[in-house]
Design a protein around this motif. Structure first.
Motif, short mmCIF file in Angstrom:
data_model
loop_
_atom_site.label_atom_id
_atom_site.label_comp_id
_atom_site.label_asym_id
_atom_site.label_seq_id
_atom_site.Cartn_x
_atom_site.Cartn_y
_atom_site.Cartn_z
N VAL A 153 22.77 -64.46 -111.03
CA VAL A 153 21.59 -63.74 -111.48
C VAL A 153 22.03 -62.55 -112.33
O VAL A 153 22.54 -61.56 -111.81
N ASN A 154 21.87 -62.67 -113.64
CA ASN A 154 22.18 -61.58 -114.56
C ASN A 154 20.90 -60.84 -114.94
O ASN A 154 19.79 -61.33 -114.72
N PRO A 158 17.53 -68.08 -120.14
CA PRO A 158 17.50 -66.72 -120.67
C PRO A 158 16.18 -66.05 -120.33
O PRO A 158 15.13 -66.71 -120.31
N PHE A 159 16.21 -64.75 -120.04
CA PHE A 159 14.99 -64.02 -119.71
C PHE A 159 14.49 -63.26 -120.92
O PHE A 159 15.27 -62.66 -121.67
N SER A 160 13.19 -63.28 -121.09
CA SER A 160 12.58 -62.49 -122.16
C SER A 160 12.41 -61.05 -121.67
O SER A 160 12.44 -60.79 -120.46
N PRO A 161 12.25 -60.08 -122.59
CA PRO A 161 12.06 -58.68 -122.17
C PRO A 161 10.90 -58.55 -121.19
O PRO A 161 9.85 -59.16 -121.35
N GLY A 162 11.12 -57.75 -120.15
CA GLY A 162 10.11 -57.58 -119.12
C GLY A 162 10.30 -58.48 -117.92
O GLY A 162 9.59 -58.37 -116.92
N HIS A 163 11.27 -59.41 -118.04
CA HIS A 163 11.55 -60.33 -116.92
C HIS A 163 12.98 -60.16 -116.44
O HIS A 163 13.62 -61.11 -115.99
N GLU A 164 13.52 -58.94 -116.52
CA GLU A 164 14.91 -58.69 -116.19
C GLU A 164 15.27 -59.19 -114.79
O GLU A 164 14.59 -58.89 -113.82
N GLY A 165 16.34 -59.96 -114.74
CA GLY A 165 16.83 -60.42 -113.45
C GLY A 165 16.03 -61.51 -112.79
O GLY A 165 16.35 -61.96 -111.69
N GLY A 166 14.99 -62.00 -113.46
CA GLY A 166 14.20 -63.05 -112.86
C GLY A 166 13.56 -62.60 -111.56
O GLY A 166 13.19 -61.46 -111.40
N SER A 167 13.46 -63.51 -110.60
CA SER A 167 12.84 -63.21 -109.32
C SER A 167 13.39 -64.16 -108.27
O SER A 167 13.94 -65.21 -108.60
N PRO A 168 13.22 -63.84 -106.98
CA PRO A 168 13.63 -64.77 -105.94
C PRO A 168 12.93 -66.12 -106.09
O PRO A 168 13.55 -67.17 -105.88
N GLY A 221 21.84 -55.59 -97.05
CA GLY A 221 21.79 -56.86 -97.75
C GLY A 221 20.88 -56.86 -98.97
O GLY A 221 20.57 -57.92 -99.51
N VAL A 222 20.45 -55.67 -99.43
CA VAL A 222 19.59 -55.58 -100.61
C VAL A 222 20.38 -54.97 -101.77
O VAL A 222 21.43 -54.36 -101.57
N VAL A 223 19.86 -55.18 -102.99
CA VAL A 223 20.48 -54.57 -104.16
C VAL A 223 20.44 -53.06 -103.98
O VAL A 223 19.41 -52.49 -103.62
N THR A 224 21.58 -52.41 -104.22
CA THR A 224 21.67 -50.98 -103.99
C THR A 224 20.67 -50.21 -104.83
O THR A 224 20.31 -50.63 -105.94
N SER A 225 20.20 -49.08 -104.34
CA SER A 225 19.05 -48.37 -104.93
C SER A 225 19.26 -48.00 -106.38
O SER A 225 18.35 -48.13 -107.20
N TRP A 226 20.46 -47.53 -106.76
CA TRP A 226 20.66 -47.05 -108.12
C TRP A 226 20.75 -48.18 -109.14
O TRP A 226 20.74 -47.93 -110.35
N ALA A 227 20.81 -49.45 -108.69
CA ALA A 227 20.87 -50.57 -109.62
C ALA A 227 19.55 -51.33 -109.68
O ALA A 227 19.44 -52.32 -110.42
N LEU A 259 17.30 -54.82 -111.96
CA LEU A 259 16.78 -56.06 -111.38
C LEU A 259 15.49 -55.74 -110.60
O LEU A 259 15.46 -55.84 -109.37
N PRO A 260 14.42 -55.36 -111.28
CA PRO A 260 13.25 -54.82 -110.60
C PRO A 260 12.57 -55.77 -109.62
O PRO A 260 12.01 -55.32 -108.62
N ARG A 261 12.63 -57.06 -109.86
CA ARG A 261 11.94 -58.01 -108.98
C ARG A 261 12.72 -58.31 -107.70
O ARG A 261 12.25 -59.06 -106.85
N TRP A 262 13.90 -57.72 -107.59
CA TRP A 262 14.70 -57.90 -106.37
C TRP A 262 14.65 -56.67 -105.48
O TRP A 262 15.37 -56.61 -104.48
N LYS A 263 13.82 -55.71 -105.79
CA LYS A 263 13.73 -54.49 -105.01
C LYS A 263 13.36 -54.81 -103.56
O LYS A 263 12.39 -55.52 -103.29
#
Length: 406
Positions: A87-88, A110-120, A157-163, A167-171
């Motif tokens: 997941v990039n 490939p993700f379009s702008p606004g879809h950074e990191g995809g989603s689960p 087990g979650v993406v660290t807060s500063w990153a 990857l906004p959809r993985w918050k």
């Protein structure tokens, strides 16, 4: 959910201590004679013989002759289906490894702008799509590995807060738990550079070393540290994050909140910005810069040389702390080869380091862009108590690659 996977050592497979030692030796050293296994593990020849018989009966190892005089033991796998996902921020890559039919299936999105990191949900969809394309069912899956282009905090087990902005959809998503519950299979999740480091240690530049540092430098910069055959994560899971080592306290602001991190000098975006500011040259990607430098463009060659010098400073500082036997450079900067290594080797810090650590080897990574996906495969096999001493050819080559738009 309530069944968060322990990915700190990818254990939990129930192997006895002696069997685990033999498996680790075969992963780290590759095919070995039983005598060599006895020396490496400090187990008796009789114990080694019994363990090898057990692994052969399970289909996890084979014995083959070498030079007509001696035989070596290799880890093999003739069963199971593993999907590895990368997941990039700007794309998603996934590969299905079918050990029954010896086939690999790949997909890139490939993700379009606004879809950074995809989603689960998108990862789950891709896993199921690959399974269907391979003519299988989800129940045939042995496990799934996920490499995130961000550190994963060890306690949660979650993406660290500063990153999370990357990857906004993985918050707040417990990556391994959530995907495991949805897919109904074991899931291991880790930082992409950690998985790439594991792959390079298992089958690439770090094979046979006890202390190995891998640095991934492309769109962003990450690192993975292998100590004694295991990824070293530290107390919070953030060990090895060399991309956020500060080189210049007054340097550019990094997305992590610090100034002058290595990332702000050698990742794709700052290299492109430096090139445009200094020479008025616009390039659309780091790959284009590398291509132009190989074609004789002096400005492009210079920014890559400077990137190498920054890497040299960071490597020297890291080496003084952990004293790795091998440092491997992967990602696009690794593919630039001498264009980057000339600057790296010319750095004063690396020159000074080699006077006190003459055995340190800085190398190109060997597995290329495939390293994270292959690292996911290695991680899941380790989790299941399996392994491969030698990566089969079919697992290296994409047998059915596709590319989708988001």
């Amino acid at each position: 959910m309530g069944r968060r996977q322990d990915t700190s050592g990818w254990g939990g497979n129930g192997r006895s201590g002696s069997v685990a030692r033999v498996l680790e030796a075969l992963r780290s050293d590759g095919p070995s004679s039983q005598a060599a296994l006895a020396r490496r593990t400090r187990l008796s020849p009789a114990t080694i013989n019994n363990i090898v018989k057990q692994l052969r009966a399970e289909g996890a190892a084979e014995i083959r002759p070498v030079n007509g005089r001696e035989s070596v033991v290799s880890l093999v796998s003739s069963r199971g289906v593993v999907v590895s996902v990368q997941v990039n921020v700007t794309s998603l890559h996934a590969a299905l490894f079918d050990f029954v039919h010896r086939a690999r299936y790949d997909v890139t999105i490939p993700f379009s702008p606004g879809h950074e990191g995809g989603s689960p949900a998108r990862v789950i969809e891709v896993v199921r799509s690959l399974v269907a394309e391979a003519g299988l069912e989800t129940g045939d899956l042995t496990g799934v590995a996920v490499g995130m282009q961000a550190p994963i905090a060890r306690p949660t087990g979650v993406v660290t807060s500063w990153a999370r902005l990357q990857l906004p959809r993985w918050k707040d998503v417990v990556v391994a738990d959530h995907l495991g519950a949805e897919l109904g299979v074991p899931v291991v999740a880790d930082n992409d550079a950690n998985l790439a480091a594991l792959a390079e240690w298992t089958w690439g530049a770090g094979q046979g070393t006890d202390t190995f540092l891998y640095v991934l430098s492309s769109e962003q910069v990450g690192g993975g540290l292998v100590l004694g055959g295991r990824i070293h994560r530290g107390g919070d899971g953030l060990a090895g994050e060399i991309g956020h080592a500060v080189l210049e306290p007054g340097g550019p602001v990094c997305f992590c909140g610090n100034r002058g991190c290595l990332t702000t000098f050698v990742a794709e975006r700052p290299i492109l910005a430096t090139l445009e500011a200094a020479a008025g040259t616009r390039a659309s990607s780091l790959a284009d810069v590398i291509s132009a430098a190989r074609g004789g463009d002096p400005a492009c060659a210079r920014v890559l040389f400077e990137a190498g010098r920054h890497l040299g400073r960071a490597f020297a500082n890291a080496a003084k702390l952990v004293a790795p036997s091998v440092i491997a450079v992967g990602g696009l900067l690794g593919e630039a080869g001498e264009l980057v290594f000339d600057g790296l080797n010319s750095s004063v810090e690396i020159s000074n380091l080699r006077t006190v650590a003459p055995t340190l080897s800085v190398q190109l990574a060997r597995l290329g862009a495939d390293a994270t996906l292959l690292g996911g495969l290695a991680a899941m096999m380790d989790h299941l108590g399996q392994g491969l001493s030698v990566l089969p050819e079919w697992a290296k080559t994409t047998s059915a690659a596709r590319s989708f738009s988001n």
